[in-house]
Design a protein around this motif. Structure first.
Motif, PDB file in Angstrom:
ATOM      1  N   THR B  50       0.856  -1.186   0.000  1.00  0.00           N
ATOM      2  CA  THR B  50       0.000   0.000   0.000  1.00  0.00           C
ATOM      3  C   THR B  50       0.892   1.236   0.000  1.00  0.00           C
ATOM      4  OG1 THR B  50      -0.044   0.182   2.405  1.00  0.00           O
ATOM      5  CG2 THR B  50      -1.701  -1.242   1.388  1.00  0.00           C
ATOM      6  N   SER B  51       0.263   2.378   0.030  1.00  0.00           N
ATOM      7  CA  SER B  51       1.032   3.623   0.044  1.00  0.00           C
ATOM      8  C   SER B  51       1.941   3.702   1.258  1.00  0.00           C
ATOM      9  CB  SER B  51       0.083   4.824   0.053  1.00  0.00           C
ATOM     10  OG  SER B  51      -0.715   4.810  -1.091  1.00  0.00           O
ATOM     11  N   SER B  52       1.521   3.055   2.338  1.00  0.00           N
ATOM     12  CA  SER B  52       2.315   3.118   3.564  1.00  0.00           C
ATOM     13  C   SER B  52       3.262   1.935   3.715  1.00  0.00           C
ATOM     14  CB  SER B  52       1.395   3.212   4.785  1.00  0.00           C
ATOM     15  OG  SER B  52       0.520   2.106   4.795  1.00  0.00           O
ATOM     16  N   GLY B  53       3.238   1.042   2.749  1.00  0.00           N
ATOM     17  CA  GLY B  53       4.119  -0.129   2.824  1.00  0.00           C
ATOM     18  C   GLY B  53       4.488  -0.548   1.429  1.00  0.00           C
ATOM     19  N   ILE B  54       5.513   0.102   0.854  1.00  0.00           N
ATOM     20  CA  ILE B  54       5.796  -0.107  -0.561  1.00  0.00           C
ATOM     21  C   ILE B  54       6.841  -1.172  -0.810  1.00  0.00           C
ATOM     22  CG2 ILE B  54       5.130   2.242  -1.160  1.00  0.00           C
ATOM     23  CD1 ILE B  54       8.117   2.907  -1.299  1.00  0.00           C
ATOM     24  N   GLU B  55       7.381  -1.762   0.242  1.00  0.00           N
ATOM     25  CA  GLU B  55       8.385  -2.803   0.071  1.00  0.00           C
ATOM     26  C   GLU B  55       8.157  -3.890   1.108  1.00  0.00           C
ATOM     27  OE1 GLU B  55      12.243  -1.206  -0.343  1.00  0.00           O
ATOM     28  OE2 GLU B  55      13.244  -3.142  -0.498  1.00  0.00           O
ATOM     29  N   LYS B  56       8.096  -5.132   0.637  1.00  0.00           N
ATOM     30  CA  LYS B  56       7.907  -6.254   1.546  1.00  0.00           C
ATOM     31  C   LYS B  56       8.900  -7.358   1.190  1.00  0.00           C
ATOM     32  CE  LYS B  56       4.299  -4.769   3.867  1.00  0.00           C
ATOM     33  NZ  LYS B  56       2.919  -5.222   3.711  1.00  0.00           N
ATOM     34  N   LYS B  57       9.305  -8.121   2.228  1.00  0.00           N
ATOM     35  CA  LYS B  57      10.251  -9.202   2.001  1.00  0.00           C
ATOM     36  C   LYS B  57       9.912 -10.368   2.903  1.00  0.00           C
ATOM     37  CE  LYS B  57      15.249 -10.131   2.216  1.00  0.00           C
ATOM     38  NZ  LYS B  57      15.327 -10.926   0.992  1.00  0.00           N
ATOM     39  N   SER B  58      10.006 -11.560   2.325  1.00  0.00           N
ATOM     40  CA  SER B  58       9.787 -12.758   3.116  1.00  0.00           C
ATOM     41  C   SER B  58      10.671 -13.860   2.556  1.00  0.00           C
ATOM     42  CB  SER B  58       8.311 -13.180   3.060  1.00  0.00           C
ATOM     43  OG  SER B  58       8.120 -14.398   3.744  1.00  0.00           O
ATOM     44  N   GLY B  59      11.732 -14.139   3.250  1.00  0.00           N
ATOM     45  CA  GLY B  59      12.656 -15.175   2.787  1.00  0.00           C
ATOM     46  C   GLY B  59      13.276 -14.787   1.457  1.00  0.00           C
ATOM     47  N   ARG B  60      13.094 -15.661   0.470  1.00  0.00           N
ATOM     48  CA  ARG B  60      13.683 -15.413  -0.853  1.00  0.00           C
ATOM     49  C   ARG B  60      12.797 -14.531  -1.735  1.00  0.00           C
ATOM     50  NH1 ARG B  60      13.269 -19.377  -3.669  1.00  0.00           N
ATOM     51  NH2 ARG B  60      11.953 -20.704  -2.369  1.00  0.00           N
ATOM     52  N   LEU B  61      11.624 -14.209  -1.247  1.00  0.00           N
ATOM     53  CA  LEU B  61      10.697 -13.389  -2.034  1.00  0.00           C
ATOM     54  C   LEU B  61      10.682 -11.949  -1.530  1.00  0.00           C
ATOM     55  CD1 LEU B  61       9.650 -16.363  -2.549  1.00  0.00           C
ATOM     56  CD2 LEU B  61       7.384 -15.343  -2.833  1.00  0.00           C
ATOM     57  N   SER B  62      10.604 -11.032  -2.462  1.00  0.00           N
ATOM     58  CA  SER B  62      10.469  -9.630  -2.091  1.00  0.00           C
ATOM     59  C   SER B  62       9.650  -8.921  -3.153  1.00  0.00           C
ATOM     60  CB  SER B  62      11.842  -8.966  -1.928  1.00  0.00           C
ATOM     61  OG  SER B  62      12.535  -8.985  -3.151  1.00  0.00           O
ATOM     62  N   SER B  63       9.043  -7.827  -2.758  1.00  0.00           N
ATOM     63  CA  SER B  63       8.203  -7.093  -3.694  1.00  0.00           C
ATOM     64  C   SER B  63       8.295  -5.601  -3.411  1.00  0.00           C
ATOM     65  CB  SER B  63       6.752  -7.555  -3.570  1.00  0.00           C
ATOM     66  OG  SER B  63       5.935  -6.889  -4.513  1.00  0.00           O
ATOM     67  N   ILE B  64       8.222  -4.829  -4.481  1.00  0.00           N
ATOM     68  CA  ILE B  64       8.284  -3.372  -4.365  1.00  0.00           C
ATOM     69  C   ILE B  64       7.140  -2.773  -5.162  1.00  0.00           C
ATOM     70  CG2 ILE B  64       9.633  -1.308  -4.893  1.00  0.00           C
ATOM     71  CD1 ILE B  64      12.144  -3.013  -4.668  1.00  0.00           C
ATOM     72  N   LEU B  65       6.553  -1.732  -4.606  1.00  0.00           N
ATOM     73  CA  LEU B  65       5.494  -0.983  -5.296  1.00  0.00           C
ATOM     74  C   LEU B  65       6.039   0.359  -5.731  1.00  0.00           C
ATOM     75  CD1 LEU B  65       2.422  -0.603  -6.011  1.00  0.00           C
ATOM     76  CD2 LEU B  65       2.191   0.429  -3.732  1.00  0.00           C
ATOM     77  N   ASP B  66       5.848   0.692  -6.981  1.00  0.00           N
ATOM     78  CA  ASP B  66       6.265   1.991  -7.498  1.00  0.00           C
ATOM     79  C   ASP B  66       4.995   2.762  -7.858  1.00  0.00           C
ATOM     80  OD1 ASP B  66       7.186   4.177  -8.938  1.00  0.00           O
ATOM     81  OD2 ASP B  66       8.835   3.063  -9.848  1.00  0.00           O
ATOM     82  N   LYS B  67       4.552   3.603  -6.961  1.00  0.00           N
ATOM     83  CA  LYS B  67       3.282   4.305  -7.171  1.00  0.00           C
ATOM     84  C   LYS B  67       3.386   5.340  -8.275  1.00  0.00           C
ATOM     85  CE  LYS B  67      -0.047   4.999  -4.730  1.00  0.00           C
ATOM     86  NZ  LYS B  67      -1.055   5.647  -3.871  1.00  0.00           N
ATOM     87  N   LYS B  68       4.592   5.823  -8.516  1.00  0.00           N
ATOM     88  CA  LYS B  68       4.774   6.809  -9.581  1.00  0.00           C
ATOM     89  C   LYS B  68       4.607   6.147 -10.938  1.00  0.00           C
ATOM     90  CE  LYS B  68       8.042  10.351 -11.084  1.00  0.00           C
ATOM     91  NZ  LYS B  68       9.407  10.887 -10.925  1.00  0.00           N
ATOM     92  N   GLU B  69       5.215   4.952 -11.073  1.00  0.00           N
ATOM     93  CA  GLU B  69       5.152   4.226 -12.339  1.00  0.00           C
ATOM     94  C   GLU B  69       3.936   3.319 -12.419  1.00  0.00           C
ATOM     95  OE1 GLU B  69       7.116   4.670 -14.902  1.00  0.00           O
ATOM     96  OE2 GLU B  69       8.263   6.189 -13.805  1.00  0.00           O
ATOM     97  N   LEU B  74       7.891  -8.502  -8.381  1.00  0.00           N
ATOM     98  CA  LEU B  74       8.051  -9.578  -7.410  1.00  0.00           C
ATOM     99  C   LEU B  74       9.353 -10.273  -7.752  1.00  0.00           C
ATOM    100  CD1 LEU B  74       6.886 -11.421  -5.126  1.00  0.00           C
ATOM    101  CD2 LEU B  74       5.901 -12.821  -6.954  1.00  0.00           C
ATOM    102  N   ASN B  75      10.286 -10.288  -6.808  1.00  0.00           N
ATOM    103  CA  ASN B  75      11.575 -10.936  -7.012  1.00  0.00           C
ATOM    104  C   ASN B  75      11.639 -12.249  -6.252  1.00  0.00           C
ATOM    105  OD1 ASN B  75      13.195  -9.331  -8.717  1.00  0.00           O
ATOM    106  ND2 ASN B  75      13.480  -7.858  -7.083  1.00  0.00           N
ATOM    107  N   ILE B  76      12.182 -13.245  -6.895  1.00  0.00           N
ATOM    108  CA  ILE B  76      12.435 -14.516  -6.219  1.00  0.00           C
ATOM    109  C   ILE B  76      13.901 -14.851  -6.463  1.00  0.00           C
ATOM    110  CG2 ILE B  76      11.760 -16.924  -5.903  1.00  0.00           C
ATOM    111  CD1 ILE B  76       9.148 -16.308  -7.360  1.00  0.00           C
ATOM    112  N   THR B  77      14.665 -14.957  -5.411  1.00  0.00           N
ATOM    113  CA  THR B  77      16.082 -15.290  -5.541  1.00  0.00           C
ATOM    114  C   THR B  77      16.289 -16.776  -5.252  1.00  0.00           C
ATOM    115  OG1 THR B  77      16.491 -14.764  -3.230  1.00  0.00           O
ATOM    116  CG2 THR B  77      16.786 -12.980  -4.818  1.00  0.00           C
ATOM    117  N   ALA B  78      17.405 -17.312  -5.753  1.00  0.00           N
ATOM    118  CA  ALA B  78      17.770 -18.722  -5.515  1.00  0.00           C
ATOM    119  C   ALA B  78      16.551 -19.630  -5.705  1.00  0.00           C
ATOM    120  CB  ALA B  78      18.348 -18.881  -4.114  1.00  0.00           C
ATOM    121  N   THR B  79      15.951 -19.555  -6.883  1.00  0.00           N
ATOM    122  CA  THR B  79      14.695 -20.278  -7.117  1.00  0.00           C
ATOM    123  C   THR B  79      14.837 -21.780  -6.894  1.00  0.00           C
ATOM    124  OG1 THR B  79      15.245 -20.314  -9.471  1.00  0.00           O
ATOM    125  CG2 THR B  79      13.717 -18.606  -8.710  1.00  0.00           C
ATOM    126  N   GLN B  80      13.714 -22.376  -6.485  1.00  0.00           N
ATOM    127  CA  GLN B  80      13.632 -23.816  -6.254  1.00  0.00           C
ATOM    128  C   GLN B  80      12.465 -24.361  -7.065  1.00  0.00           C
ATOM    129  OE1 GLN B  80      13.010 -23.985  -2.027  1.00  0.00           O
ATOM    130  NE2 GLN B  80      14.997 -23.085  -1.543  1.00  0.00           N
TER     131      GLN B  80
END
Lengths: 114, 114
Positions: B50-69, B74-80
């Motif tokens: 949301t506007s008050s939470g634009i970046e979240k991370k949990s383990g190998r997953l992370s996500s960013i919100l770009d409200k301007k764009e 959604l990023n997944i590192t070291a995929t399994q």
């Protein structure tokens, strides 16, 4: 705590018949939303119920209707079934259905219309 | 009409690779953006931004919100191989009665090869 429960899991109906699907939300959740998922259209919003009232509705014909009971359980009804109604029907429950609360989905009901 | 577009529609990578999934949206009165993972039937919740939470991370997953764009990744590192699934992006907007329900993208079908 128990998740969202949808019944039945699978259903086969004939064109022209009607069908009722059931959704029991997570305990304490008051908002239930219904979605139709097809390979071509993806997930599409049908309607949302909160405290026994339909609060929002997607762009589906009047053949699709629903209701919610005082215990927050919800039913969805489709009348005069068409072949194109074959889909996975998912319901999602959330505490309030407003921004800031994530929705949890049930396993869905796979409806096949023949 | 609210619109959510995900890219790519499908992606095949090798175990251990890093992947980035994209979601762009056009909605009136944006409230939140959610990511779900769908393996068989029920989409399972990953993140809400949301506007008050634009970046979240949990383990190998992370996500960013770009409200301007008007987009999110959604990023997944070291995929399994267990990461193989359809990843759904959904946007919640504010309607007359509260939430408008979720508008979903078509999803990204991610396949992780061993």
């Amino acid at each position: 705590k128990a998740g969202v429960t949808q019944t039945p899991r699978y259903l086969i109906k004939t064109r022209g018949q009607q069908v009722t699907l059931s959704c029991s939300p997570i305990s304490g959740h008051r908002s239930v939303s219904w979605y139709q998922q097809t390979p071509g259209q993806g997930l599409q919003f049908l309607f949302e119920y909160f405290s026994e009232t339909q609060r929002n509705k997607g762009n589906f014909p009047g053949r699709f209707s629903g209701r919610q009971f005082s215990n927050s359980r919800s039913e969805m009804n489709v009348s005069t079934l068409e072949l194109g109604d074959s889909a996975l029907y998912l319901c999602a429950s959330s505490f309030e259905g407003r921004g800031g609360t994530e929705a949890f989905f049930g396993q869905g009901t796979r409806l096949t219309v023949v | 009409e609210d619109k959510v577009v995900q890219s790519p529609l499908s992606l095949v990578v090798h175990e251990g690779d890093t992947v980035t999934l994209n979601c762009s949206y056009e909605v009136t009165n944006f409230r939140s953006l959610l990511w779900y993972k769908q393996e068989k039937k029920a989409p399972t919740f990953l993140f809400m931004l949301t506007s008050s939470g634009i970046e979240k991370k949990s383990g190998r997953l992370s996500s960013i919100l770009d409200k301007k764009e008007l987009s999110s990744i959604l990023n997944i590192t070291a995929t399994q191989t267990g990461d193989s699934a359809i990843y759904l992006c959904a946007v919640e907007a504010v309607g007359r009665g509260g939430a408008d329900g979720l508008t979903f993208g078509k999803g990204t079908h991610l396949i992780i090869q061993p």
